[in-house]
Design an enzyme around this catalytic site. Structure first.
Site, short mmCIF file in Angstrom:
data_model
loop_
_atom_site.label_atom_id
_atom_site.label_comp_id
_atom_site.label_asym_id
_atom_site.label_seq_id
_atom_site.Cartn_x
_atom_site.Cartn_y
_atom_site.Cartn_z
N HIS C 47 3.42 90.36 41.00
CA HIS C 47 2.86 89.55 39.88
C HIS C 47 2.30 87.97 40.66
CE1 HIS C 47 1.71 87.26 36.54
NE2 HIS C 47 2.69 86.34 36.74
N TYR C 50 0.32 89.55 44.74
CA TYR C 50 -0.83 90.35 44.80
C TYR C 50 -0.42 91.01 46.11
CZ TYR C 50 -2.85 87.25 41.21
OH TYR C 50 -3.22 86.55 40.14
N GLU C 91 -5.87 84.99 32.61
CA GLU C 91 -4.60 85.40 32.64
C GLU C 91 -3.96 86.44 31.77
OE1 GLU C 91 -1.86 85.34 34.51
OE2 GLU C 91 -1.88 83.52 35.92
N SER C 92 -3.05 87.43 32.22
CA SER C 92 -2.69 88.48 31.45
C SER C 92 -1.16 87.98 31.00
CB SER C 92 -2.55 89.62 32.01
OG SER C 92 -1.54 89.70 32.93
N HIS C 93 -0.83 88.38 29.56
CA HIS C 93 0.58 88.37 29.17
C HIS C 93 0.85 89.46 28.47
CE1 HIS C 93 3.68 84.74 28.73
NE2 HIS C 93 3.60 85.11 30.09
N ASP C 266 1.92 73.56 37.49
CA ASP C 266 2.68 73.76 36.36
C ASP C 266 3.80 74.85 36.84
OD1 ASP C 266 2.46 76.60 34.46
OD2 ASP C 266 1.18 76.59 36.32
N GLY C 531 -8.88 84.87 39.18
CA GLY C 531 -8.53 85.89 38.17
C GLY C 531 -6.99 86.22 38.42
N SER C 534 -2.89 92.46 36.95
CA SER C 534 -1.72 93.04 36.27
C SER C 534 -1.61 94.50 36.40
CB SER C 534 -2.06 92.63 34.52
OG SER C 534 -0.96 93.19 33.87
#
Ligand SMILES: Nc1ncnc2c1ncn2[C@@H]1O[C@H](COP(=O)(O)OP(=O)(O)O)[C@@H](O)[C@H]1O
Ligand SMILES: [Mg+2]
Lengths: 231, 84, 740, 84
Positions: C47, C50, C91-93, C266, C531, C534
């Site tokens: 994650h 990469y 983003e993916s979650h 962040d 980008g 995932s």
């Protein structure tokens, strides 16, 4: 005329009101930080939409204790014009400046959509440029807009002509489908007995430019302006 | 040290949309004989350095001023020795 | 210490291979302690590092005259003129949303918003791209409703409108739903911020929520074994607090107006570890922090836990020395705790102290940049050639075309998505000129004269059968959607959702898709500004459809060019730009009517695609057309219906005659690319013909807008439905699938 | 007829943003010695025609399947003769 727009940490409609007042209506506006007990000489105070303090516990429950709210209460006491939209309406009821309370929508979820409103009273400084029975189109955007009040108090509201807007269909009929949140008696907006404090769940500031789908909200600002001009 | 357990419930007359939704959800799940469902808040507040009676007065005031809205809600509470 | 604490088991439980561990030994020149092992494992995880995708992502085009910041920062940045910059990222979650749909989706929204405002941009819009298993399964309904509620709950409260997205349902997502979120923000070009530490001695300030044991990966269990009281250290699911996020947005943007800050980052995945390591390595400096100064929510947290916690709504800020007080004052105004926890140092070391005692010391660059990069083995899945075969003679044409159309319009993938976007505030900030429901949303820019058009797209079914073509089509369709709204496509972000890269078949899908995306982006001159990848979207070997999602940004120089997909006026002509081929492969039609997922996806010629888009854009800019709608899933018939219904006000009818001689089912429901349905005043027909001719795009007159019925006629078929019936089928589709 | 009183609370360690906000609000209002504030749900469900033990099993299942989210919430309940 000078509008003062109250800003709580979780407010988000303040810049929309500011845009409409300053860029569309070419009037004066200033922001009123909730921690300061100073209305900066505003002629009309606006409580905008948002989630004032995250709206944890109850919407508006915590906001009413902000220093600025004591000033708003005094201002209203002196007959000053106070307009609360969406979260602003919720705060005004929690603060006891308006009767009733706003509960979770009966559909149990947040709704952002266009609604039709029937003007029930033009005898307020906020609707004087509208006519009773007129149907206007504005957006709503809330999860807790189901107006509630007990029977005795409702009777009072009706007798004193304090119900200012009701949800209706295009033709002005009070159908069940036209009530977006299950509000008692289709109530979308009410004023105080003295008629200088108005709260409504819909967003007049989102209906002030044709490019956004409606200009009906402007009539409310027009009412305020000409009330002020005549005062 | 004391713990206040506070129950905030909707007044009897007030329609409980969430309660009704849960009721029908329970029925869809096949539960039988589900009557009225009412949903309120359950607050647990730890209070440091309070005598019992003084604490009771405090919690009473918390409820009146902030935790419950008298137009739509009732409240009640219990005080317990903390740790339980 | 005599015996080694770092057993092979422990290394493995941290998801590190023996080779990767040797690499760590080489970098440190010694054995790592537990905290260091944890930090490496988080930073070198797929994650964060990469490691399986890097070498392939490097082939994507990332340069362009408008690109101010490409991949590598918190988000991509475009120059959109007037001194404005557009900041955006997706983003993916997926996994968190599978475990806890509401909080998983909510914290996904919170995370992507932070990526945007840390760059100095005011977040103005969110998009949610959703993929779930079939809604007839209560589990999938529960997941889907929870995710939508979570996005609504967080986005509405934090005050960023959610103005678009996608929702697609198919079997493979049962094993692993997808929740991708894109956020878009606007900044002043000269006021951009970057996450690069700088200025030796400058304070490193921790802002926002206190740290708890949220989302510390499973390895914590193993680590817990090393000290007493480990039962209390069960890691917990991240829970979002949109109100605190709102405070962070306002406080950071207010601070960024001044010149007290050097960098903002962040704390997302890998929390404090990632934030410190990345800021230091980007700035070519070191950072030293003392964990004793980190505000915490729970007792007895170990350095390991503090470094790896993924508690939400936390930021790391590097301020200029001597400005600590001014920074603190602004955060106080917004009721946020701000603690100086360390300083920027010389040399590239990340040094972590605990009450002055050194608990970790690692070269920051080693963590951020020196992760291994793999060329993983790849080979096409065995089924693929079979899945491309489609015997149309085995596909009977529908007896009743009207019924077929209604069935498609009712199916969750094509039905009206308003039950979703009605739950999102999509009007806040008074920018939404074309609302959700049309091909692309159009948002006014500050000043009100210009606007942007945005769309997210990606067809996993196409990609399952041909990931290369599917990747190209995702870019082409996203651009087409933006063009239909009057926008000039500028650039993309993406979120690439795939199974396990350790399986050659999955790796092949990934590489093919990336090739397709790259080729389309080069042809369309829409560079990739960033980008997210995932991997491991699978459960017990059942992988999802390979699903690259494209987020496309388009620019309108004049907001008056904003166009939607809906027919406007009785008597207007309806015409088709582009040409319909006999292509039923991989279509929604085959899936809905026959449960078939097979056949070549529609062909795509990038030159033809661009010609169609140029022609459409010119027609819009010259005021020739009144509506434009891209033909995608469901084909011509569905697209025509969509132009009649779903607009504000009553639906309007249309009368269409199709002269094409191909199979009627392919003609009506095939998904040939590069097609756009337009409507126009009759008097403008010659002008449209001229534009089509100039761009060499086939133009077909289809019929006329008006009446109260949807009429479709061809040589061998005819359907005629009351438009109200068409609309209610389409409107009710999702609601009834949700059993409500 | 029975009444089930059900208490749904956040697991220890799970962030309670609402509780934290209420805590600081109480402090701003001048209440002293306010410790941790945790806010959960309080459900009252009427159950018709159930024997006690059978009812207990039912409510247990209701909590597991619908009323509480096992990932972040704990629950407990009491059964009472209705009317109280
Ligand atoms: N999950 C969602 N959230 C918000 N809007 C959505 C969502 N799903 C679909 N929409 C909106 O519904 C409309 C139709 O979506 P879609 O069928 O994917 O359009 P297209 O096929 O043209 O890409 C679009 O405007 C899209 O933004
Ligand atoms: Mg489209």
């Amino acid at each position: 005329m000078k509008f003062g727009i109250v800003v709580f940490p979780g407010s988000w409609s303040q810049q929309d009101f500011y845009h409409v007042i300053v860029n569309v209506l070419k009037e004066e506006a200033c922001y009123l930080w909730h921690k300061e007990a100073d209305l900066q000489g505003a002629d009309c105070v606006i409580l905008p939409g948002g989630f004032a303090h995250g709206d944890y516990l109850r919407t508006g429950a915590i906001a009413r204790f902000s220093p600025v709210m004591k000033e708003v209460a005094r201002f209203a006491e002196r007959g000053g014009l106070v307009l609360g939209s969406c979260n602003g309406f919720q705060i005004l009821t929690e603060a006891g400046l308006l009767a009733g309370a706003l509960l979770r929508n009966d559909c149990m979820h947040y709704r952002c959509t266009w609604v039709h409103l029937r003007v029930e009273s033009q005898k307020t400084p906020f609707t004087s440029a509208m006519t009773r029975g007129q149907v206007v189109r504005m957006p709503i955007s809330h999860g807790e807009g189901r107006y509630y009040i007990d029977e005795a108090a409702l009777k009072q509201l009706v007798e004193n002509d304090q119900i200012v807007f009701r949800y209706c269909d295009e033709g002005g009929e009070l159908t069940k489908e036209a009530n977006p949140n299950g509000s008692l008696d289709h109530i979308a907006g009410v004023c105080n007995e003295r008629r200088n404090v108005l709260g409504l769940m819909p967003h007049p500031e989102r209906a002030a430019e044709a490019i956004l789908g409606s200009e009906d909200g402007r009539a409310m600002f027009a009412s305020i302006l000409d009330t002020f001009a005549r005062a | 040290m004391l713990t206040a357990k506070i129950y905030v419930t909707l007044k009897p007359g007030v329609l409980d949309a969430q309660g009704d939704t849960v009721k029908s959800a329970l029925e869809t799940l096949g539960f039988r004989g589900v009557g009225d469902v009412r949903i309120g808040k359950f607050l647990v507040i730890r209070l440091d350095g309070h005598a019992r009676e003084q604490a009771a007065a405090q919690v009473e005031e918390m409820c009146r001023r902030l935790l419950a809205n008298p137009v739509i809600e009732d409240y009640s509470f219990e005080l317990e020795e903390a740790g339980r | 210490m005599t015996v080694s604490l770092i057993t092979p088991d422990l290394v493995e439980s941290h998801g590190l291979t023996a080779e990767e561990y040797d690499r760590i030994l080489a970098i440190l020149g010694r054995e790592p302690n537990l905290t260091e092992l944890g930090v490496f494992s988080a930073m070198w995880s797929e994650h964060c590092s990469y490691k399986s995708s890097k070498v392939h992502l490097a082939t994507l085009p990332t340069k362009g005259s408008r690109v101010l910041q490409g991949p590598g920062e918190n988000a991509g940045v475009l120059d959109i003129g007037d001194g404005l910059a557009l900041v955006f990222k997706m983003e993916s979650h997926n996994h968190p949303s599978f475990i806890e749909p509401y909080q998983g989706a909510a914290t996904g929204v919170g995370g992507i918003i932070r990526d945007i405002f840390t760059m100095g941009a005011r977040p103005i819009a969110l998009f949610d791209s959703l993929r779930f298993g079939p809604l007839d399964d209560p589990k999938n309904r529960y997941l889907f409703c929870g995710v939508v509620a979570g996005i609504a709950g967080y986005g509405n409260a934090v005050g960023v409108p959610t103005v678009g997205g996608e929702a697609f349902f198919a079997e493979p997502y049962r094993s692993n739903p997808l929740v991708n979120v894109m956020c878009v923000g606007i900044a002043r070009k000269d006021r951009l911020f970057f996450a690069r530490a700088g200025g030796v001695g400058n304070p490193v300030i921790y802002v926002g929520a206190k740290t708890g044991r949220d989302g510390i990966h499973g390895a914590t269990m193993a680590s817990g074994a090393f000290d007493e009281g480990s039962e209390a250290r069960r890691p917990t699911v991240q829970v979002g607090d949109p109100f605190r996020e709102k405070l962070l947005i306002e406080a950071c943007l207010e601070l960024m107006e001044g010149d007290d800050l050097v960098a903002v980052q962040d704390m997302g995945a890998a929390g404090l570890s990632c934030a410190t390591a990345e800021m230091a390595s980007r700035g070519g400096t070191g950072i030293e922090i003392d964990l004793a100064l980190v505000p915490r929510r729970e007792q007895g947290m170990t350095p390991y836990e503090l470094m790896l916690s993924e508690s939400q709504e936390r930021m790391l800020v590097v301020a200029k020395r001597g400005r600590e007080q001014r920074v603190r004052k602004v955060f106080e105004k917004w009721d946020l705790d701000a603690e100086v926890i360390g300083r920027v140092t010389e040399g590239g070391l990340l040094r972590v102290l605990d009450h002055g005692r050194l608990v970790a010391e690692i070269p920051a660059a080693a963590l951020a940049d020196d992760a291994p990069a793999y060329h993983r083995p790849m080979s096409p899945p065995d089924e693929i050639s079979e899945s491309r075969r489609l015997d149309l003679s085995a596909v009977p044409p529908p007896g009743d075309y009207a019924a077929a159309l209604l069935e498609l319009l009712q199916s969750p993938n094509l039905a009206c998505k308003e039950p979703i976007w009605e739950r999102y505030d999509h009007m806040l900030f008074l920018n939404t000129v074309v609302r959700p429901g049309s091909d692309a949303v159009v948002l006014r820019l500050p000043g009100g004269r210009r606007a942007i058009a945005l769309s997210t797209d990606g067809n996993g079914r196409y990609c399952a059968i041909d990931p290369y073509r599917g990747g190209m089509i995702a870019v082409a369709e996203a651009a087409r959607n933006v063009v239909c709204a009057g926008g000039e496509p500028l650039a993309i972000t993406n979120c690439l959702n795939f199974g396990s890269p350790e399986r050659p078949a999955i790796m092949w899908q990934f590489v093919e898709a990336v090739k397709g995306i790259g080729e389309a982006c080069r042809a369309m001159h829409t560079p990739v500004t960033g980008g997210n990848v995932s991997f491991y979207n699978e459960t017990s070997g059942h992988a999802i459809f390979p699903t690259p999602i494209i987020g496309m940004i388009g620019l309108l120089e004049d907001v008056a060019h904003a166009t939607d997909q809906w027919f406007k006026t009785e008597g207007d002509l309806v015409a088709l730009l582009g040409e319909t081929k006999e292509e039923l492969g991989a279509s929604e039609y085959l899936a809905v009517r026959f449960g078939l997922v097979r056949g070549e996806p529609p062909s795509l010629d990038l030159a033809t695609e661009q010609a169609a888009q140029r022609a459409c854009l010119e027609a819009i800019r010259r005021g020739v057309v009144r509506s434009a709608h891209d033909c995608s899933e469901g084909g011509l018939a569905v697209a025509l219906a969509e132009s009649c219904i779903g607009r504000a006000g009553a639906p309007i009818g249309v009368d269409i005659e199709l002269r094409d001689t191909i199979r009627p089912d392919a003609l009506l429901f095939g998904e040939s690319q590069s097609r756009i349905i337009v409507s126009l005043q009759e008097s403008d027909w010659p002008r449209l013909q001229e534009i089509a001719a100039v761009h060499r795009v086939p133009l077909t007159h289809l019929g006329t807008v008006g009446g109260t019925r949807l009429k479709l006629r061809g040589a061998t078929f005819a359907l005629d439905l009351p438009i109200k019936e068409v609309e209610s089928a389409w409107r009710g589709g999702l609601a009834s699938a949700l059993g409500g």
